[in-house]
Motif scaffolding. Structure first.
Motif, mmCIF file in Angstrom:
data_model
loop_
_atom_site.group_PDB
_atom_site.id
_atom_site.type_symbol
_atom_site.label_atom_id
_atom_site.label_comp_id
_atom_site.label_asym_id
_atom_site.label_seq_id
_atom_site.Cartn_x
_atom_site.Cartn_y
_atom_site.Cartn_z
ATOM 1 N N GLY A 37 0.785 -1.228 0.000
ATOM 2 C CA GLY A 37 0.000 0.000 0.000
ATOM 3 C C GLY A 37 0.811 1.268 0.000
ATOM 4 N N THR A 38 1.917 1.288 -0.721
ATOM 5 C CA THR A 38 2.761 2.480 -0.710
ATOM 6 C C THR A 38 2.431 3.456 -1.841
ATOM 7 O OG1 THR A 38 4.439 1.284 -1.990
ATOM 8 C CG2 THR A 38 4.662 1.283 0.416
ATOM 9 N N ALA A 39 1.542 3.080 -2.770
ATOM 10 C CA ALA A 39 1.164 3.991 -3.850
ATOM 11 C C ALA A 39 0.162 5.014 -3.328
ATOM 12 C CB ALA A 39 0.569 3.212 -5.014
ATOM 13 N N VAL A 40 0.417 6.278 -3.571
ATOM 14 C CA VAL A 40 -0.461 7.355 -3.127
ATOM 15 C C VAL A 40 -1.337 7.776 -4.297
ATOM 16 C CG1 VAL A 40 -0.570 9.677 -2.160
ATOM 17 C CG2 VAL A 40 1.263 8.121 -1.464
ATOM 18 N N THR A 41 -2.657 7.712 -4.139
ATOM 19 C CA THR A 41 -3.582 8.044 -5.225
ATOM 20 C C THR A 41 -4.712 8.908 -4.696
ATOM 21 O OG1 THR A 41 -5.001 6.108 -4.877
ATOM 22 C CG2 THR A 41 -3.097 5.816 -6.322
ATOM 23 N N GLY A 42 -5.354 9.592 -5.611
ATOM 24 C CA GLY A 42 -6.566 10.322 -5.292
ATOM 25 C C GLY A 42 -7.759 9.387 -5.331
#
Length: 496
Positions: A37-42
């Motif tokens: 869960g290290t991807a940062v998304t809107g």
């Protein structure tokens, strides 16, 4: 989609740069949490990239997986049932609405409450559903020249995003300069119907003529995702596990005999030498499958061996139950509702599960079905009814907000033990801990309509001279005549 990895803060220790220690384990980047869960998304990037395939897999699962199909049916039957119906304050408006209900479907198949169920099912399956208002001519013979068309979400292309000056089109939805929805760019025909693919074009439809019903879980989220999104992988793994278990059981039933000829020869016996070919080379049937009860002959240099997969038969039932518990939780249902398995259930446990589920169902009824769907339809219907002169309401635009203050009544819940529930409700009302209107609403009635129906029944009983045990004006709780009990009480007081 803009996807960034979170910046890892560094510090210097013993002359070397090392990551700053995370004081929250969930924020750690060490081995235990590395890559998770290290991807940062809107709120919209993941949906834009995955919505089409999520919808396709959800459709496939509901078509082919019994648990997925059951989850959808239970979702619709509990949220909508026979229909969430409006109680208009004006009897004239109510009568016209009741007439229009059977005319509402632009496809001419369902009535308005059937369209509610269709829309709720489509929202569960695809994460969202569209409704399009269709205006008709007054000469078409409708009580109100308006119909509603239920449209699948695939008509709204999630990959269609453009900008035109102050106009923004994001995932098929057009916004004006202040961020309000101004239009929906819909495919004229369903994009996955092969016969229409060559003729298909996008059509901008004013937002006032479109209902977009979806469950928003993050601020700024523009599109919905299927309700099975969190458990779609588990559903497919359950299918694979069941197929593997079935194949193992079938293989276990293939009892047969394997004949391997001897290579020695006894000269006193007649017949061919043991080991001598009785068929010409190449005539021996190739052993490529087993048949139940079959006798299979092997060549002199052939042998048969079997793999020994682990025996999980004793653990399979518990594994399946654990997986289905997770599927039910992800779909927002109880395990018992989705599977129909009531083993080990008692009154208290099933009531606790149903209460929790019904809290969620009531939330979705109020925020999703009523607010996003029913309220929009009622407002548009009333406007068209007045402007087409199907209704004549002096000063309508000044009274409009008051007229649209409608009670939407959902079907009543059925309880496991009605006697206990009614007794508890009676005690709450008599103790002043709950109003009658609340208890009536829990059963699908508005208090005004309930009292009107009771009054109508009392008048009918009086007109025909009926004395019913259900009439508290005449009979006591134990069925005795109320007047006789009152007279007896008066006599006792006088004697004392």
């Amino acid at each position: 989609m803009v996807t960034n990895k979170p910046r890892i803060r560094m510090t210097v220790r013993d002359g070397q740069q090392v990551p700053v220690r995370a004081y929250y384990e969930g924020g750690s980047t060490r081995r235990r949490m590395a890559g998770k869960g290290t991807a940062v998304t809107g709120p919209n990037g993941p949906i834009e990239n995955s919505l089409a395939i999520l919808q396709a897999r959800s459709h496939h699962a509901i078509r082919n997986n019994a648990y997925a199909a059951s989850a959808k049916e239970k979702y619709v039957s509990n949220l909508v049932g026979t229909g969430i119906k409006p109680q208009w304050g004006d009897p004239k408006i109510q009568a016209l609405w009741d007439e229009w209900v059977s005319e509402s479907d632009a496809d001419g198949v369902d009535n308005f409450y059937g369209q509610q169920a269709l829309a709720a099912g489509a929202q569960f399956e695809a994460g969202e559903v569209l409704g399009r208002f269709r205006y008709r001519r007054t000469s078409d013979g409708l009580s109100v020249p308006l119909q509603l068309q239920v449209v699948e979400a695939e008509h709204l292309d999630p990959t269609y995003s453009q900008t035109f000056g102050n106009r923004l089109i994001k995932m098929g939805i057009e916004f004006n300069a202040i961020g309000q929805r101004s239009a929906y760019h819909l495919w004229r025909y369903h994009p996955h119907e092969n016969l229409t693919s060559q003729l298909n074009t996008r059509v901008p439809v004013p937002a006032d003529n479109v209902i977009h019903m979806y469950r928003r879980t993050r601020p700024g989220q523009l599109r919905g995702v299927p309700e099975l999104t969190a458990v779609i992988v588990r559903l497919y793994e359950i299918d694979e596990m069941q197929d593997a278990t079935l194949a193992r059981q079938k293989l276990a039933q293939l009892f047969g005999a394997f004949v391997k000829r001897k290579t020695s020869h006894d000269p006193e016996e007649e017949g061919p030498y043991f080991g001598e070919l009785v068929r010409k080379p190449g005539e021996m049937d190739q052993l490529d499958e087993f048949t139940p009860g079959g006798i299979h002959y092997l060549e002199d240099d052939e042998d048969v061996s079997f793999s020994a997969p682990p025996d999980i038969q004793g653990q399979y039932t518990e594994w399946l139950r654990t997986e289905l518990l997770a599927v039910g939780a992800g779909a927002g249902l109880t395990y018992e509702q989705m599977t129909g398995d009531l083993k080990g259930v008692n009154y208290s446990s099933i009531r606790a599960g149903l209460l929790e589920f019904r809290r969620r169902a009531e939330m979705l009824q109020a925020h999703l079905i009523v607010h996003q769907w029913c309220r929009r339809v009622a407002a548009k219907w009333l406007d068209v009814a007045v402007t087409s002169s199907a209704l004549v309401i002096p000063g309508y635009w000044q009274k409009r907000k008051q007229l649209l203050a409608i009670d939407w009544i959902a079907p009543k819940w059925s309880w496991v033990d009605p006697l206990k529930e009614v007794s508890a409700d009676l005690l709450e009302v008599r103790a002043g801990l709950a109003p009658r209107s609340e208890k009536a609403g829990e059963r699908g009635w508005s208090i005004d309509l309930l009292d009107a129906e009771i009054d109508k029944g009392n008048q009918s009983a009086d007109r025909y001279g009926l004395m019913l045990d259900s009439d508290p004006r005449r009979t006591a709780k134990n069925g005795g005549l109320q007047k006789e009990l009152e007279a007896l009480a008066t006599t006792e007081e006088e004697d004392n």
